[in-house]
Design a protein around this motif. Sequence first.
Motif, short mmCIF file in Angstrom:
data_model
loop_
_atom_site.label_atom_id
_atom_site.label_comp_id
_atom_site.label_asym_id
_atom_site.label_seq_id
_atom_site.Cartn_x
_atom_site.Cartn_y
_atom_site.Cartn_z
N THR A 12 0.81 -1.22 0.00
CA THR A 12 0.00 0.00 0.00
C THR A 12 0.84 1.27 0.00
O THR A 12 0.57 2.20 -0.73
CB THR A 12 -0.94 0.02 1.23
OG1 THR A 12 -1.76 -1.14 1.15
CG2 THR A 12 -1.80 1.25 1.25
N THR A 13 1.85 1.35 0.83
CA THR A 13 2.63 2.58 0.99
C THR A 13 4.05 2.24 1.41
O THR A 13 4.31 1.13 1.86
CB THR A 13 1.99 3.50 2.06
OG1 THR A 13 2.75 4.70 2.15
CG2 THR A 13 1.93 2.84 3.41
N ASN A 14 4.94 3.19 1.24
CA ASN A 14 6.29 3.00 1.77
C ASN A 14 6.61 4.06 2.82
O ASN A 14 7.73 4.23 3.22
CB ASN A 14 7.33 3.02 0.65
CG ASN A 14 7.42 4.37 -0.01
OD1 ASN A 14 6.60 5.26 0.20
ND2 ASN A 14 8.43 4.56 -0.83
N THR A 38 8.83 -9.65 1.93
CA THR A 38 9.29 -8.33 2.34
C THR A 38 10.41 -7.73 1.50
O THR A 38 10.42 -6.53 1.31
CB THR A 38 9.69 -8.30 3.83
OG1 THR A 38 10.65 -9.32 4.07
CG2 THR A 38 8.48 -8.50 4.72
N PRO A 39 11.34 -8.51 0.94
CA PRO A 39 12.37 -7.86 0.13
C PRO A 39 11.82 -7.21 -1.14
O PRO A 39 12.46 -6.34 -1.72
CB PRO A 39 13.33 -9.00 -0.23
CG PRO A 39 13.08 -10.06 0.77
CD PRO A 39 11.64 -9.93 1.15
N TYR A 40 10.63 -7.61 -1.56
CA TYR A 40 10.07 -7.13 -2.82
C TYR A 40 8.97 -6.09 -2.64
O TYR A 40 8.46 -5.56 -3.61
CB TYR A 40 9.54 -8.31 -3.63
CG TYR A 40 10.56 -9.40 -3.77
CD1 TYR A 40 11.67 -9.24 -4.58
CD2 TYR A 40 10.46 -10.58 -3.04
CE1 TYR A 40 12.63 -10.22 -4.68
CE2 TYR A 40 11.41 -11.58 -3.14
CZ TYR A 40 12.49 -11.38 -3.96
OH TYR A 40 13.45 -12.36 -4.06
N GLU A 41 8.59 -5.83 -1.40
CA GLU A 41 7.51 -4.87 -1.12
C GLU A 41 8.11 -3.54 -0.67
O GLU A 41 9.17 -3.51 -0.06
CB GLU A 41 6.57 -5.42 -0.05
CG GLU A 41 5.85 -6.69 -0.44
CD GLU A 41 4.89 -6.51 -1.61
OE1 GLU A 41 4.54 -5.37 -1.95
OE2 GLU A 41 4.51 -7.53 -2.21
N PRO A 42 7.43 -2.43 -0.96
CA PRO A 42 7.98 -1.12 -0.60
C PRO A 42 7.90 -0.80 0.89
O PRO A 42 8.64 0.03 1.38
CB PRO A 42 7.10 -0.15 -1.39
CG PRO A 42 5.82 -0.86 -1.59
CD PRO A 42 6.17 -2.32 -1.70
N ARG A 43 7.03 -1.46 1.62
CA ARG A 43 6.79 -1.12 3.01
C ARG A 43 7.58 -2.02 3.94
O ARG A 43 7.66 -3.23 3.74
CB ARG A 43 5.29 -1.28 3.29
CG ARG A 43 4.82 -0.67 4.56
CD ARG A 43 3.31 -0.69 4.61
NE ARG A 43 2.81 0.05 5.74
CZ ARG A 43 1.53 0.12 6.06
NH1 ARG A 43 0.63 -0.49 5.30
NH2 ARG A 43 1.15 0.80 7.09
#
Length: 121
Positions: A12-14, A38-43
Amino acid sequence: MELKRVQRELATTNILPLVLTQAAPKHTSDVEALAKLTPYEPRRLIVTGSPDVVVPKPMKRIETDITRIPLEDLAQLPMEILGAAIIRRHCRREPLDAPMESREARRERMLEERKGEDGLG
């Protein structure tokens, strides 16, 4: 939270980290699934809970002694000021656990460091 919802929230957001609390050993498979994402998500993801939860890589375990501080003392700390001080030290590349310096002492130290760099010692 359900795993699918957590996955959506990670994308959703970083701006703010996603904080999940009260993790227990029964949540280990969910934590492992999230660790792969988690390594591929911005948050960023922060999971708090039982020390018995297995922490898979690339996640890191961080331990604190904050629960040993009396609640009365903890409630009196100016959290905003403490947070600002930590961020300022990080940005200045100063050790986070060093004693606080006065403005004058920091200025003198920096002048001395500059003299040494310039060879004016």
